[in-house]
Design an enzyme around this catalytic site. Structure first.
Site, PDB file in Angstrom:
ATOM      1  N   LEU A 151      34.765  50.237   6.757  1.00 38.62           N
ATOM      2  CA  LEU A 151      36.087  51.022   7.251  1.00 38.62           C
ATOM      3  C   LEU A 151      35.949  50.731   8.955  1.00 38.62           C
ATOM      4  CD1 LEU A 151      36.660  53.942   4.867  1.00 38.62           C
ATOM      5  CD2 LEU A 151      37.980  52.074   4.937  1.00 38.62           C
ATOM      6  N   PRO A 152      36.939  50.915   9.635  1.00 30.31           N
ATOM      7  CA  PRO A 152      36.868  50.717  11.243  1.00 30.31           C
ATOM      8  C   PRO A 152      36.052  52.072  11.814  1.00 30.31           C
ATOM      9  CG  PRO A 152      39.041  50.420  10.397  1.00 30.31           C
ATOM     10  CD  PRO A 152      38.483  50.876   8.999  1.00 30.31           C
TER      11      PRO A 152
ATOM     12  N   THR B 292      30.567  51.253  11.121  1.00 31.35           N
ATOM     13  CA  THR B 292      29.648  52.030  12.361  1.00 31.35           C
ATOM     14  C   THR B 292      30.418  53.189  12.780  1.00 31.35           C
ATOM     15  OG1 THR B 292      29.138  49.672  12.952  1.00 31.35           O
ATOM     16  CG2 THR B 292      28.698  51.410  14.646  1.00 31.35           C
TER      17      THR B 292
ATOM     18  N   LYS C 108      22.043  52.018  14.986  1.00 27.26           N
ATOM     19  CA  LYS C 108      23.075  50.980  15.030  1.00 27.26           C
ATOM     20  C   LYS C 108      23.886  51.160  16.307  1.00 27.26           C
ATOM     21  CE  LYS C 108      26.567  48.180  14.291  1.00 27.26           C
ATOM     22  NZ  LYS C 108      26.307  46.628  14.349  1.00 27.26           N
TER      23      LYS C 108
ATOM     24  N   LYS D  68      35.008  51.245  20.752  1.00 23.67           N
ATOM     25  CA  LYS D  68      34.342  52.252  19.990  1.00 23.67           C
ATOM     26  C   LYS D  68      32.908  52.600  19.917  1.00 23.67           C
ATOM     27  CE  LYS D  68      33.687  51.397  15.771  1.00 23.67           C
ATOM     28  NZ  LYS D  68      33.018  51.338  14.493  1.00 23.67           N
TER      29      LYS D  68
HETATM   30  P1  NAD Z   1      38.470  45.449  10.437  1.00 25.79           P
HETATM   31  O1  NAD Z   1      39.193  46.239  11.108  1.00 25.79           O
HETATM   32  O2  NAD Z   1      38.420  44.043  10.297  1.00 25.79           O
HETATM   33  O3  NAD Z   1      38.516  46.099   8.651  1.00 25.79           O
HETATM   34  C1  NAD Z   1      38.585  47.319   8.323  1.00 25.79           C
HETATM   35  C2  NAD Z   1      39.518  47.295   7.058  1.00 25.79           C
HETATM   36  O4  NAD Z   1      39.458  48.497   6.558  1.00 25.79           O
HETATM   37  C3  NAD Z   1      41.000  46.740   7.320  1.00 25.79           C
HETATM   38  O5  NAD Z   1      41.039  45.845   6.228  1.00 25.79           O
HETATM   39  C4  NAD Z   1      41.731  48.058   7.024  1.00 25.79           C
HETATM   40  O6  NAD Z   1      42.977  47.539   6.220  1.00 25.79           O
HETATM   41  C5  NAD Z   1      40.753  48.662   5.776  1.00 25.79           C
HETATM   42  N1  NAD Z   1      41.129  50.079   5.873  1.00 25.79           N
HETATM   43  C6  NAD Z   1      41.266  51.243   7.054  1.00 25.79           C
HETATM   44  N2  NAD Z   1      41.650  52.235   6.485  1.00 25.79           N
HETATM   45  C7  NAD Z   1      41.621  52.463   5.152  1.00 25.79           C
HETATM   46  C8  NAD Z   1      41.920  53.088   4.123  1.00 25.79           C
HETATM   47  N3  NAD Z   1      42.018  54.569   4.457  1.00 25.79           N
HETATM   48  N4  NAD Z   1      41.645  52.684   2.871  1.00 25.79           N
HETATM   49  C9  NAD Z   1      41.112  51.406   2.447  1.00 25.79           C
HETATM   50  N5  NAD Z   1      41.149  50.477   3.670  1.00 25.79           N
HETATM   51  C10 NAD Z   1      41.504  50.846   4.789  1.00 25.79           C
HETATM   52  O7  NAD Z   1      36.704  45.772  10.760  1.00 25.79           O
HETATM   53  P2  NAD Z   1      35.602  44.972  10.311  1.00 25.79           P
HETATM   54  O8  NAD Z   1      35.491  43.922  11.789  1.00 25.79           O
HETATM   55  O9  NAD Z   1      35.459  44.510   9.067  1.00 25.79           O
HETATM   56  O10 NAD Z   1      34.392  46.151  10.867  1.00 25.79           O
HETATM   57  C11 NAD Z   1      34.476  47.111   9.845  1.00 25.79           C
HETATM   58  C12 NAD Z   1      33.280  48.194  10.094  1.00 25.79           C
HETATM   59  O11 NAD Z   1      32.117  47.445  10.550  1.00 25.79           O
HETATM   60  C13 NAD Z   1      33.513  48.869  11.748  1.00 25.79           C
HETATM   61  O12 NAD Z   1      33.037  50.002  11.840  1.00 25.79           O
HETATM   62  C14 NAD Z   1      32.608  47.860  12.599  1.00 25.79           C
HETATM   63  O13 NAD Z   1      32.315  48.645  14.007  1.00 25.79           O
HETATM   64  C15 NAD Z   1      31.415  47.553  11.940  1.00 25.79           C
HETATM   65  N6  NAD Z   1      31.009  46.077  12.133  1.00 25.79           N
HETATM   66  C16 NAD Z   1      31.853  45.113  12.485  1.00 25.79           C
HETATM   67  C17 NAD Z   1      31.316  43.782  12.876  1.00 25.79           C
HETATM   68  C18 NAD Z   1      32.068  42.649  12.965  1.00 25.79           C
HETATM   69  O14 NAD Z   1      31.311  41.391  13.699  1.00 25.79           O
HETATM   70  N7  NAD Z   1      33.319  42.358  12.951  1.00 25.79           N
HETATM   71  C19 NAD Z   1      29.729  43.568  12.904  1.00 25.79           C
HETATM   72  C20 NAD Z   1      29.014  44.809  12.654  1.00 25.79           C
HETATM   73  C21 NAD Z   1      29.516  46.026  12.029  1.00 25.79           C
END
Ligand code: NAD
Length: 301
Positions: free
Chosen positions: A65-66, A100, A175, A250
């Site tokens: 999740l975000p 994260t 992280k 964030k």
């Molecule tokens: P994103 O915004 O693409 O995806 C998050 C998903 O969570 C979305 O599809 C959203 O609809 C869903 N969501 C939000 N609230 C929800 C709920 N209550 N119930 C169900 N689904 C819900 O984010 P991301 O890029 O996939 O990143 C996710 C996490 O991983 C973050 O914490 C980010 O910091 C971390 N991260 C991302 C990357 C990257 O390269 N994108 C790399 C390492 C870590």
């Protein structure tokens, strides 16, 4: 241990879930985004209408999740009357949060999970969307040894390196340190490339020189922020994320919060956070974080 509920199918969660299906796990998925669920359903997952439905009969729950507020509300419930998933599970269910978030939220969820007889690990990842697709992510795990041993069995389907950072919340802390460094390195890489271009250098040639020199770093090697240097990098795809600039702000904010609690000095992290925040305020928050390169281009060309 392969009846899995996967919650959060964004840029990272979708390819991670797809790798679990490939490895033979039975997947039940939930996201607020119907399109993401439909895509996973085509690969063989069961798309569910609620978290309650998604966690029925599973032995493992993975969340991607975000931010901390989403993780707290999904696990612990919210003020709108949604029950947290901790109240919906059979004892000994393994819970893995790969988002994260701040270490304190991870510790709170871990403590509440323990009260319900459930095992929880924080297991944030590094490696980006490319690593998630290739199944080569690095997992940085916080939790008990027993929970880590159990989690490793499923994390290996999505990652190559799996580290046990320490107790609950320690995966998040490690992280956060990594991403503080990433934000600083990406800013520095954008700055050095822009300086070279402004002085007549070819960014491809300059990148190759720095890759064999002391300026070498992950952003330069695998995620070059200058369009056209690296075919598969977000920079060469109109900065389509990848890892959004919103999420980088964030994570740098999490680093600053942690620093204020431990009375640590993080001047470079603070500067990087402000650079990305300024960039986001100009309407770039949903672009890949490497689009910070445009911030330098706008200032100097
Ligand atoms: P994103 O915004 O693409 O995806 C998050 C998903 O969570 C979305 O599809 C959203 O609809 C869903 N969501 C939000 N609230 C929800 C709920 N209550 N119930 C169900 N689904 C819900 O984010 P991301 O890029 O996939 O990143 C996710 C996490 O991983 C973050 O914490 C980010 O910091 C971390 N991260 C991302 C990357 C990257 O390269 N994108 C790399 C390492 C870590």
């Amino acid at each position: 241990m392969n009846q899995v509920a996967f919650i959060g199918l964004g840029n990272m969660g979708s390819p991670m879930a797809a790798n679990l299906i490939k490895a033979g796990c039975t997947l039940r998925v939930f996201d607020l985004n119907q399109v993401a669920m439909a895509t996973l359903a085509k690969l063989g997952a069961t798309a569910c209408e609620s978290i309650e439905q998604a966690v029925q009969g599973v032995d493992t729950v993975i969340t991607m999740l975000p931010a901390g507020e989403h993780v707290r509300s999904v696990y612990l419930g919210d003020h709108q009357g949604n029950a947290g998933l901790l109240t919906l599970l059979a004892p000994k269910t393994l819970l893995i949060d790969s988002s994260t978030i701040d270490p304190q939220s991870a510790k709170t969820v871990a403590a509440e999970a323990q009260k319900q007889g459930l095992e929880f690990v924080d297991a944030p990842v590094s490696g980006g969307v490319a690593g998630a697709q290739a199944g080569t992510l690095t997992f940085i795990v916080g939790g008990t040894q027993a929970a880590f041993d159990k989690a490793q069995i499923i994390l290996q389907y999505m990652g190559k390196n799996i580290f046990h950072a320490g107790g609950a919340g320690d995966g998040q802390m490690a992280k956060i340190c990594n991403n503080l460094m990433l934000g600083i390195l990406m800013s520095g890489t954008c700055e050095a490339l822009s300086l070279g271009i402004d002085n007549g250098l070819d960014p491809k040639v300059l990148s190759n020189i720095m890759l064999q020199s002391s300026g070498r770093n992950w952003a330069l090697e695998l995620y070059n922020p200058c369009p056209g240097v690296m075919e598969n990098a977000p920079a060469s795809k109109q900065y389509q994320p990848g890892f959004t600039s919103r999420l980088m702000v964030k994570d740098l904010g999490l680093g600053l919060d942690a620093a204020s609690q431990s009375h640590s000095s993080v001047p470079m992290g603070a500067l990087a956070r402000n650079l990305f925040a300024f960039h986001n305020a100009a309407g770039n928050s949903e672009l890949d974080f490497s689009s910070l390169f445009q911030f330098y281009a706008k200032q100097t060309r």
